[in-house]
Design an enzyme around this catalytic site. Structure first.
Site, short mmCIF file in Angstrom:
data_model
loop_
_atom_site.label_atom_id
_atom_site.label_comp_id
_atom_site.label_asym_id
_atom_site.label_seq_id
_atom_site.Cartn_x
_atom_site.Cartn_y
_atom_site.Cartn_z
N SER A 1 0.86 -1.25 0.11
CA SER A 1 0.18 -0.04 0.01
C SER A 1 0.89 1.30 -0.03
O SER A 1 1.47 1.38 -0.96
CB SER A 1 -0.81 -0.10 1.23
N GLU B 1 -9.00 -6.06 -4.25
CA GLU B 1 -8.56 -4.92 -3.58
C GLU B 1 -9.34 -4.10 -2.87
O GLU B 1 -9.63 -3.90 -1.57
CB GLU B 1 -7.55 -4.20 -4.43
N HIS C 1 -7.64 -5.98 -0.09
CA HIS C 1 -6.33 -5.10 0.27
C HIS C 1 -5.84 -5.44 1.58
O HIS C 1 -6.39 -5.32 2.69
CB HIS C 1 -6.70 -3.55 0.18
#
Length: 537
Positions: free
Chosen positions: A206, A338, A446
């Site tokens: 990320s 995600e 995610h």
């Protein structure tokens, strides 16, 4: 990028230097600044809370990281240091973290390396440049199973890491400068922990992956790392308007220096620091207490690293597209679902219950192109309108932008080792702290791959036997890539190199449990990337 940091907060900071004590258990290593005593765990040893830069406090607030002070005696390195000041949580009575936070943790196998020194992996945590800490990630599986030295890093966050003001000139993004200072510390000290300073792999997820994108294109990062692994973030990642809720602005992870300086001038006005010239304004701001600055509004105003400075001369996406990046082997990957994490976090406030709700979100995000998106992603083809919306955002914001970054790298460095993956376990344990919604399964959302590399990342249930086997494979791939620049080993399913010139070739490795869970896939077709390529400006 608002990544939920659903991980445990460690106990407070590292101890001061102390004289030798016969009662302490752990190895002693001499670093450039002095000796540190770690903690033995049998098969591995940890060295926590090692300073890699001076505390960025007082007159050093909003300055590039300075070298740490040396010490006498042996410094206790058995507890993590405090995390950097974090984005405050709703309803919190006090801020979390400290400005004195530029520390790193080292995990190394207990045995001496046989022959050559071990590869070094340096982890940059995610958290939207607003939260997280290196000590949230215990690295013993990577270190022991992968026979590697692993370093996890704290770096400045929010207004403390990404503030700008005309009086600072073209100052670098301080959080990214911290990361480069940590890499310089690794280059100077890795060999003392059994690591090879000429085989340093930078890996992160990320915001950590976005940081690595920046370092790939940063002239001041030249020679600081030899491989890169970007998990769920690339130089081309972006969100359309409304992705995080109706009316929320479009998101680009990097900002022009002039825009950050304008925001800094407004922050100084709000904080009452406007009298005198630039030096007086900065002196006023540096005198403010930590809690005056660590408000939600101010932290969120400064979570995009600036370009147009020495560290980032141009926007990283533009640098990548023009070939201005370091030629090192690269692994880039995404998770199959995600955006379900982001959508799941927002459903209580912004429910998507009907096709009309879904259509309104498409119109907010894509304007006159919304009908084309709806035709490509009809709600009826998904289990719910909310899942349809998450599929749109996953493909548009993560998968296809990452594959586009692959193509940009290959266009300018066709012989460069380049590998892509898609984490695709639909039954992966949900990260602890996410809201439950029986009608909205998170899938491989995610951040959900992180417990497969770091067992300390908390989940709602343990990994199954099949998932632990997948974890073993992933640890092997990641650490072999760090060792050789190629993730493949003879005893694992083979990972083909990416072929971006032929995007429909099944060359992205799907990672899932089961006997056939690891295999190449055509992610470009599966995520409708030709459609999104046509939709791009």
């Amino acid at each position: 990028m608002a990544l939920l940091s659903a991980v445990a907060v460690p106990a407070a900071g590292s101890g001061p230097p102390s004289p030798d004590s016969a009662g302490q258990d752990g190895a002693v290593v001499r670093t450039d600044q002095g000796r540190v005593r770690g903690l033995s765990h049998g098969s591995y040893t940890t060295f926590d809370g090692i300073p890699y830069a001076a505390p960025p406090t007082g007159p050093l607030r909003w300055r590039a990281p300075a070298p740490p002070a040396a010490w006498r005696g042996i410094r206790d390195a058995t507890r993590p240091a405090e995390r950097c000041v974090q984005m405050p949580t709703p309803g919190a009575d006090a801020i979390v973290g400290s400005e004195d936070c530029l520390y790193l943790d080292v995990t190394a196998p207990a045995t001496k390396p046989a022959g050559k020194k071990r590869p070094v992996l340096v982890w940059l945590h995610g958290g939207a440049f607003l939260g997280g800490s290196g000590s949230d990630y215990s690295a013993e599986r990577l270190a022991v199973r992968g026979d590697a030295v692993v370093v996890t890093v704290n770096y400045r966050l929010g207004i403390f890491g990404y503030f700008g003001h005309s009086a600072l000139g073209a100052a670098p993004p301080f959080g990214l400068a911290d990361q480069q200072a940590a890499l310089r510390w690794v280059r100077a000290n890795a060999a003392r922990f059994g690591g090879d300073p000429s085989r340093v792999t930078l890996f992160g997820e990320s915001a950590g992956a976005l940081s690595i994108c920046a370092h790939l294109t940063s002239p001041t990062a030249a020679g600081l790392f030899q491989r890169a692994v970007l998990q769920s973030g690339s130089c081309l990642t972006s969100f359309p308007r409304g992705a995080l809720g109706p009316g929320t602005p479009a998101y680009e992870p990097f900002a022009a220096q002039a825009d950050v300086q304008t925001a800094g001038a407004e922050a100084a006005r709000q904080l009452g620091c406007t009298t005198g010239g630039g030096d007086e304004v900065l002196a006023c701001l540096r005198r403010l207490s930590t809690d005056r600055l660590a408000t939600a509004q101010l932290m969120q105003s400064f979570n995009r690293p600036a370009f147009d400075n020495r560290l980032l001369p141009v926007a990283p996406g533009r640098a990548l597209a023009s070939g201005r990046f370091h030629r090192v082997p690269v692994m880039l990957g995404t998770n199959h679902d995600e955006m379900r994490m982001f959508v799941g976090l927002s459903l209580a406030a912004f429910p998507i219950l009907t096709e009309a709700d879904y259509r309104a979100r498409l119109t907010d995000a894509f304007g006159p192109k919304a009908p084309a998106v709806e035709a490509r992603y009809p709600a009826a083809h998904h289990a719910s309108p909310a899942l349809a919306w998450a599929a749109v955002l996953t493909d548009r914001s993560f998968t296809c932008t990452t594959l586009a970054a692959d193509r940009a790298i290959a266009a300018h460095a066709p012989g460069l080792p380049l590998y892509g993956y898609e984490f695709n376990d639909p039954d992966v344990p949900v990260l602890a702290g996410l809201p439950a919604d029986p009608g909205f399964p998170y899938g491989a959302a995610h951040g959900f791959e992180m417990p497969f590399l770091f067992p300390s990342v908390p989940t709602e249930r343990p990994l199954t036997d099949g998932q632990r086997a997948l974890s073993d494979r992933m640890v092997g791939y990641w650490t072999n890539f760090a060792r050789t620049g190629d993730p493949n080993t003879p005893d694992a399913p083979q990972w083909p190199a990416l072929r971006p010139s032929s995007p429909h070739t099944p060359s992205v490795l799907s990672l899932a449990p089961g006997p056939d869970g690891i295999h190449p896939v055509d992610a470009y077709s599966a995520h409708a990337c030709s459609f999104w390529d046509r939709m791009s400006p």
